[in-house]
Enzyme design. Structure first.
Site, PDB file in Angstrom:
ATOM      1  N   LYS A 115       8.024 -14.395  -2.730  1.00 54.00           N
ATOM      2  CA  LYS A 115       8.960 -13.553  -3.487  1.00 54.00           C
ATOM      3  C   LYS A 115      10.395 -14.022  -3.364  1.00 54.00           C
ATOM      4  CE  LYS A 115       6.458  -9.185  -3.777  1.00 54.00           C
ATOM      5  NZ  LYS A 115       6.469  -7.767  -3.441  1.00 54.00           N
ATOM      6  N   LYS A 207      -2.540 -15.534  -9.489  1.00 54.19           N
ATOM      7  CA  LYS A 207      -2.934 -14.126  -9.391  1.00 54.19           C
ATOM      8  C   LYS A 207      -2.419 -13.335 -10.596  1.00 54.19           C
ATOM      9  CE  LYS A 207      -0.662 -11.588  -6.511  1.00 54.19           C
ATOM     10  NZ  LYS A 207       0.025 -11.016  -5.362  1.00 54.19           N
ATOM     11  N   LYS A 210       2.294  -8.245 -11.852  1.00 50.73           N
ATOM     12  CA  LYS A 210       3.212  -7.426 -12.652  1.00 50.73           C
ATOM     13  C   LYS A 210       4.397  -8.243 -13.132  1.00 50.73           C
ATOM     14  CE  LYS A 210       2.395  -3.367  -9.688  1.00 50.73           C
ATOM     15  NZ  LYS A 210       2.872  -2.738  -8.450  1.00 50.73           N
TER      16      LYS A 210
HETATM   17  P1  TYM Z   1       1.278  -3.679  -5.101  1.00 49.38           P
HETATM   18  O1  TYM Z   1       1.998  -2.581  -5.752  1.00 49.38           O
HETATM   19  O2  TYM Z   1       1.735  -5.081  -5.295  1.00 49.38           O
HETATM   20  O3  TYM Z   1      -0.241  -3.648  -5.504  1.00 49.38           O
HETATM   21  C1  TYM Z   1      -0.992  -2.459  -5.391  1.00 49.38           C
HETATM   22  C2  TYM Z   1      -2.411  -2.797  -4.987  1.00 49.38           C
HETATM   23  O4  TYM Z   1      -2.998  -3.648  -5.972  1.00 49.38           O
HETATM   24  C3  TYM Z   1      -3.551  -4.799  -5.341  1.00 49.38           C
HETATM   25  N1  TYM Z   1      -3.423  -5.944  -6.249  1.00 49.38           N
HETATM   26  C4  TYM Z   1      -4.445  -6.686  -6.658  1.00 49.38           C
HETATM   27  N2  TYM Z   1      -5.770  -6.610  -6.396  1.00 49.38           N
HETATM   28  C5  TYM Z   1      -6.571  -7.525  -6.995  1.00 49.38           C
HETATM   29  N3  TYM Z   1      -6.103  -8.483  -7.836  1.00 49.38           N
HETATM   30  C6  TYM Z   1      -4.780  -8.595  -8.127  1.00 49.38           C
HETATM   31  N4  TYM Z   1      -4.337  -9.522  -8.959  1.00 49.38           N
HETATM   32  C7  TYM Z   1      -3.892  -7.657  -7.529  1.00 49.38           C
HETATM   33  N5  TYM Z   1      -2.556  -7.471  -7.595  1.00 49.38           N
HETATM   34  C8  TYM Z   1      -2.279  -6.416  -6.805  1.00 49.38           C
HETATM   35  C9  TYM Z   1      -2.720  -4.982  -4.082  1.00 49.38           C
HETATM   36  O5  TYM Z   1      -3.414  -5.743  -3.119  1.00 49.38           O
HETATM   37  C10 TYM Z   1      -2.486  -3.556  -3.656  1.00 49.38           C
HETATM   38  O6  TYM Z   1      -3.593  -3.073  -2.909  1.00 49.38           O
HETATM   39  N6  TYM Z   1       2.475  -3.900  -0.283  1.00 49.38           N
HETATM   40  C11 TYM Z   1       1.673  -3.144  -1.225  1.00 49.38           C
HETATM   41  C12 TYM Z   1       2.060  -1.679  -1.319  1.00 49.38           C
HETATM   42  C13 TYM Z   1       2.063  -0.940  -0.013  1.00 49.38           C
HETATM   43  C14 TYM Z   1       0.929  -0.596   0.751  1.00 49.38           C
HETATM   44  C15 TYM Z   1       1.427   0.129   1.876  1.00 49.38           C
HETATM   45  C16 TYM Z   1      -0.444  -0.822   0.601  1.00 49.38           C
HETATM   46  C17 TYM Z   1       3.154  -0.467   0.620  1.00 49.38           C
HETATM   47  N7  TYM Z   1       2.784   0.184   1.769  1.00 49.38           N
HETATM   48  C18 TYM Z   1       0.572   0.619   2.851  1.00 49.38           C
HETATM   49  C19 TYM Z   1      -1.273  -0.332   1.605  1.00 49.38           C
HETATM   50  C20 TYM Z   1      -0.776   0.387   2.709  1.00 49.38           C
HETATM   51  C21 TYM Z   1       1.867  -3.790  -2.586  1.00 49.38           C
HETATM   52  O7  TYM Z   1       2.706  -4.599  -2.778  1.00 49.38           O
HETATM   53  O8  TYM Z   1       1.102  -3.328  -3.539  1.00 49.38           O
END
Ligand code: TYM
Length: 344
Positions: A115, A207, A210
């Site tokens: 990032k 991947k 967003k």
């Molecule tokens: P975020 O918002 O990027 O993504 C949310 C969830 O979606 C999953 N994900 C994917 N799974 C499969 N294929 C993909 N291409 C893909 N892109 C995203 C992510 O793995 C995630 O589960 N850091 C986390 C948010 C967070 C969090 C937490 C998660 C903050 N605190 C505590 C668990 C526990 C994140 O960036 O999610």
């Protein structure tokens, strides 16, 4: 060794363009776990601001994620749905964890490197400390299970290291914790199924994300049926027929990705799908994938748009969830303050 009560926690960032990867990698798992576990699902707005956000878009994105949770089938009455910034204990525990985690640990985080890119000097301190806040999100509820996509695995390992180090550093001489059980559980990632890493529709080595500038790289949860169909028809493939066995997907990332998506949407294995479509061409498979994806996602998208427009309802769900979350987080923080030795 864990004798902690099972509790599920996970979070999604309100950064716009919620997509099929988020849905299959995380949100469908959130929905399924509700039947067997006590669950807390958080819209992580404090994480979102680790990179610049327009305030009005952030507000709308927080409501979008909340609406998506509910439209996908999460029940905010039986479980807890809230946004992170309404429960100050997350930030408070994150500070304590900043003092537990080592700089060397954070330096290894691949997501920060991705990032921050080449301009690392200009990344926010928040982006660097992102994983300690994530550990706090989970551990402020002493959650034991965390459903996430594959890309969060390293952050979960760090959360376990932080929990372990906190237990080691603070409890060794504390007679109240002489049983050795520890104060924080070591949370387990739940990363299962055929779609833990959904790839871009334009490039099977990247991947689905967003932030990809090409909207055709992803299927957004808010896309209508025509847009979904168009994106799948345009998805990159290769000239060969689909294989009938799993090893036939090796070296064919685009085929592998589409088969994984189909399998996850149908709740089957990739092998099941290959047995059904193996030997056939992509156009037949893509037509079936369009029908399946539209049947699963279009109703969720419609409901999401309807809910998202009802600000009063969404905001009341978040307030109610935050009130219930705060109560639990407050109990943890009272104990943490005593453990650390603060006077209160
Ligand atoms: P975020 O918002 O990027 O993504 C949310 C969830 O979606 C999953 N994900 C994917 N799974 C499969 N294929 C993909 N291409 C893909 N892109 C995203 C992510 O793995 C995630 O589960 N850091 C986390 C948010 C967070 C969090 C937490 C998660 C903050 N605190 C505590 C668990 C526990 C994140 O960036 O999610």
């Amino acid at each position: 060794m864990q004798a902690f009560q099972q509790l599920v926690f996970s979070g999604v960032q309100p950064t716009g363009n919620l997509h099929l990867g988020n849905y299959l990698g995380a949100i469908t798992k959130f929905v399924a776990l509700q039947d067997t576990h006590d669950c807390i699902y958080c819209v992580v707005d404090l994480h979102a601001i680790t990179v610049a956000q327009k305030p009005s878009e952030l507000t709308s994105n927080i409501r979008e994620v909340t609406a998506a949770f509910i439209a996908a089938g999460i029940d905010p009455k039986k479980h807890i749905v809230f946004n992170q910034s309404q429960v100050a204990e997350h930030a408070e525990l994150a500070w304590i964890f900043n003092c537990v985690a080592r700089i060397g640990w954070l330096n290894r985080m691949t997501q920060f490197k991705e990032k921050a890119g080449k301009d690392r000097e200009n990344a926010s301190v928040g982006l660097y400390a992102y994983p300690t806040l994530m550990a706090a999100d989970i551990l402020v509820y002493r959650a034991t299970h965390v459903p996430v996509g594959e890309d969060q695995k390293q952050h979960l390992e760090l959360a376990r290291d932080i929990a372990q180090k906190f237990n080691n550093d603070f409890l060794a001489d504390n007679p109240a914790y002489a049983d050795g059980k520890g104060f924080f559980p070591l949370p387990e990632p739940l990363i299962q199924g055929p779609a833990t890493r959904v790839m871009s529709l334009r490039d099977g080595s990247k991947k689905m994300s967003k932030s990809d500038p090409s909207d055709n790289s992803r299927i957004n949860l808010a896309d209508d049926a025509d847009t979904i169909a168009q994106k799948i028809r345009k998805a990159k493939t290769d000239p060969d027929a689909l294989p009938s066995a799993l090893d036939g997907l090796a070296g064919r990332p685009e085929a592998d990705n589409l088969v994984g998506i189909y399998a996850a949407l149908e709740d089957k294995t990739k092998l099941d799908i290959l047995q059904q479509f193996g030997g056939g061409n992509f156009s037949t498979f893509k037509s079936a994938l369009v029908d399946l994806t539209v049947a699963k996602l279009a109703p969720i998208g419609g409901e999401m748009r309807r809910l998202q427009a009802d600000h009063a309802y969404i905001d009341s769900v978040l307030r109610d969830g935050a009130n219930r979350a705060r109560e639990r987080a407050g109990a943890t923080m009272s104990a943490v303050r005593d453990i650390v030795g603060f006077v209160r």
